[in-house]
Design an enzyme around this catalytic site. Structure first.
Site, short mmCIF file in Angstrom:
data_model
loop_
_atom_site.label_atom_id
_atom_site.label_comp_id
_atom_site.label_asym_id
_atom_site.label_seq_id
_atom_site.Cartn_x
_atom_site.Cartn_y
_atom_site.Cartn_z
N GLU A 75 -4.89 9.47 8.85
CA GLU A 75 -3.48 9.50 9.30
C GLU A 75 -3.36 10.25 10.63
O GLU A 75 -2.48 9.99 11.43
CB GLU A 75 -2.58 10.16 8.25
CG GLU A 75 -2.53 9.43 6.92
CD GLU A 75 -1.61 8.20 6.92
OE1 GLU A 75 -0.54 8.27 7.55
OE2 GLU A 75 -1.98 7.19 6.30
N TYR A 113 -0.48 8.54 -2.68
CA TYR A 113 -0.47 8.22 -4.11
C TYR A 113 -1.70 8.83 -4.79
O TYR A 113 -1.70 9.07 -5.98
CB TYR A 113 -0.54 6.70 -4.31
CG TYR A 113 0.75 5.94 -4.13
CD1 TYR A 113 1.85 6.49 -3.48
CD2 TYR A 113 0.85 4.63 -4.62
CE1 TYR A 113 3.02 5.75 -3.32
CE2 TYR A 113 2.02 3.90 -4.47
CZ TYR A 113 3.10 4.46 -3.81
OH TYR A 113 4.24 3.72 -3.66
N GLY A 114 -2.75 9.02 -3.98
CA GLY A 114 -4.06 9.36 -4.52
C GLY A 114 -4.15 10.67 -5.27
O GLY A 114 -5.12 10.91 -5.99
N CYS A 167 -3.46 -1.16 -2.20
CA CYS A 167 -3.73 0.25 -2.47
C CYS A 167 -4.66 0.37 -3.68
O CYS A 167 -4.35 -0.14 -4.77
CB CYS A 167 -2.40 0.95 -2.76
SG CYS A 167 -2.57 2.68 -3.21
N ASN A 168 -5.78 1.05 -3.48
CA ASN A 168 -6.74 1.21 -4.58
C ASN A 168 -6.15 2.04 -5.71
O ASN A 168 -6.31 1.72 -6.88
CB ASN A 168 -8.02 1.88 -4.09
CG ASN A 168 -8.82 0.98 -3.17
OD1 ASN A 168 -9.81 0.41 -3.56
ND2 ASN A 168 -8.39 0.84 -1.93
N ASP A 199 0.87 -1.18 0.00
CA ASP A 199 0.00 0.00 0.00
C ASP A 199 0.90 1.23 0.00
O ASP A 199 2.10 1.14 0.30
CB ASP A 199 -0.90 -0.01 1.25
CG ASP A 199 -1.84 1.19 1.27
OD1 ASP A 199 -2.30 1.61 0.19
OD2 ASP A 199 -2.10 1.73 2.36
N SER A 200 0.31 2.37 -0.30
CA SER A 200 1.07 3.61 -0.24
C SER A 200 1.44 3.97 1.20
O SER A 200 2.35 4.76 1.42
CB SER A 200 0.25 4.74 -0.86
OG SER A 200 -1.00 4.82 -0.22
N CYS A 229 -10.82 2.89 -0.86
CA CYS A 229 -9.53 3.42 -0.41
C CYS A 229 -9.18 2.68 0.88
O CYS A 229 -10.06 2.48 1.73
CB CYS A 229 -9.63 4.92 -0.16
SG CYS A 229 -8.14 5.62 0.58
N THR A 230 -7.93 2.30 0.99
CA THR A 230 -7.49 1.52 2.15
C THR A 230 -7.79 2.21 3.48
O THR A 230 -7.96 1.55 4.50
CB THR A 230 -5.96 1.32 2.09
OG1 THR A 230 -5.37 2.57 1.77
CG2 THR A 230 -5.59 0.28 1.07
N HIS A 231 -7.80 3.53 3.49
CA HIS A 231 -7.94 4.26 4.75
C HIS A 231 -9.39 4.33 5.26
O HIS A 231 -9.62 4.50 6.45
CB HIS A 231 -7.44 5.70 4.58
CG HIS A 231 -5.95 5.81 4.55
ND1 HIS A 231 -5.18 5.15 3.63
CD2 HIS A 231 -5.09 6.52 5.33
CE1 HIS A 231 -3.91 5.44 3.84
NE2 HIS A 231 -3.82 6.27 4.86
N1 DGL Z 1 -3.71 3.72 -0.26
C1 DGL Z 1 -4.40 4.72 -1.03
C2 DGL Z 1 -5.60 4.10 -1.73
O1 DGL Z 1 -6.12 3.09 -1.32
C3 DGL Z 1 -4.85 5.88 -0.17
C4 DGL Z 1 -3.74 6.73 0.34
C5 DGL Z 1 -3.01 7.50 -0.74
O2 DGL Z 1 -3.57 8.42 -1.35
O3 DGL Z 1 -1.87 7.14 -0.98
O4 DGL Z 1 -6.03 4.63 -2.72
#
Ligand code: DGL
Length: 263
Positions: A150, A41-42, A72-73, A9-10, A182-184
């Protein structure tokens, strides 16, 4: 760490996915990579996300993983349709998430929440339409949710205020099936439920992903691990805050080693 399952994941949000898989596959070892140094990453371009993703896939390959999950999506959108990386089977979270939503939805109306990169790619919309061409889809980017998570702002009035802004169209159009793309986002599920009401289904990829991993292991003759399980979490930046957050997100599952790596 021969024969573990790689997952990346990011940042630390992907630990929500690792936790589900670690519970479902108690005999397996996992090697997780969170690219905290380059999060988020988003809001990055597909080219940059792909470049980062390829570096991570290379890192995980060097750890001798037997399968890789892109948790990570945003990264999943740029590897969609790719089923292996240099001979290692690859799974993403978009297809399991879309499948879970189609299974849950009674009215073929699905809303997707995600980062700007995920929403811009229309990966969920296109995958949902492939599964059911008549499904109605709303897509909503929620860029503030990642920093909110976060910062650990769970059950927080500010989180609900931000959610009210992002979820307005979903509420007005009465969509009842919402993909947490999204993972979060699973971390702030209770705040989202407070805004959306109890009758809404918040869909995560975890359970369908676990089924896909099981299938993938059978199809590729990947044998279950017979060595004691190890959960290794590698991150590209390490501070006290991240260390606490990692243990909190995985609790009660124990992280055996939390280490900083350079890609
Ligand atoms: N892990 C990213 C996702 O699932 C979210 C966090 C990011 O923007 O890096 O899209």
């Amino acid at each position: 760490m021969n024969g573990s399952i790689g997952i990346f994941d990011s940042g630390l949000g992907g630990l929500t996915v690792l936790k589900v898989l670690a519970e479902r596959f108690p005999q397996e070892s996992f090697c997780y990579l969170g690219d905290i140094a380059r999060l988020p990453y988003g809001n990055k371009s597909p080219e940059t996300i792909r470049r980062y993703g390829l570096q991570i896939l290379q890192f995980l390959k060097q750890q001798n993983v037997k399968a890789i999950i892109i948790a990570c999506n945003s990264a999943s959108t740029v590897f969609l349709g790719e089923n292996d990386f240099e001979g290692i089977p690859l799974l993403n979270v978009i297809e399991p998430g879309a499948e879970a939503a189609i299974n849950v939805s009674k009215d073929a109306k699905v809303a997707v929440l995600g980062t700007a990169a995920t929403i811009r790619s229309h990966a969920y919309r296109d995958t949902l339409k492939k599964l059911n061409p008549s499904v109605e889809v709303i897509e909503q980017a929620c860029p503030l949710f990642v920093p909110i998570v976060e910062e650990g702002m769970v059950n927080d009035p500010i989180t609900e205020l931000v959610a009210k802004k992002y979820l307005k169209e979903i509420l007005v159009k009465d969509f009842k099936t919402i993909i947490l793309g999204c993972t979060h986002y699973p971390v702030i599920k209770s705040d989202l439920k407070n805004v959306l009401g109890p009758t809404v289904s918040l869909v995560e990829s975890g359970e369908v992903l676990a089924q896909k991993l099981q299938q993938l292991m059978s199809q590729n003759n990947i044998t279950p691990s017979n060595t004691p399980r190890r959960i290794r979490v590698c991150i590209t930046d390490l501070t006290d805050h991240f260390e606490r957050l990692a243990h909190h997100l995985m609790s009660p599952i124990e992280i055996e080693s939390l280490e900083r790596v350079v890609l």
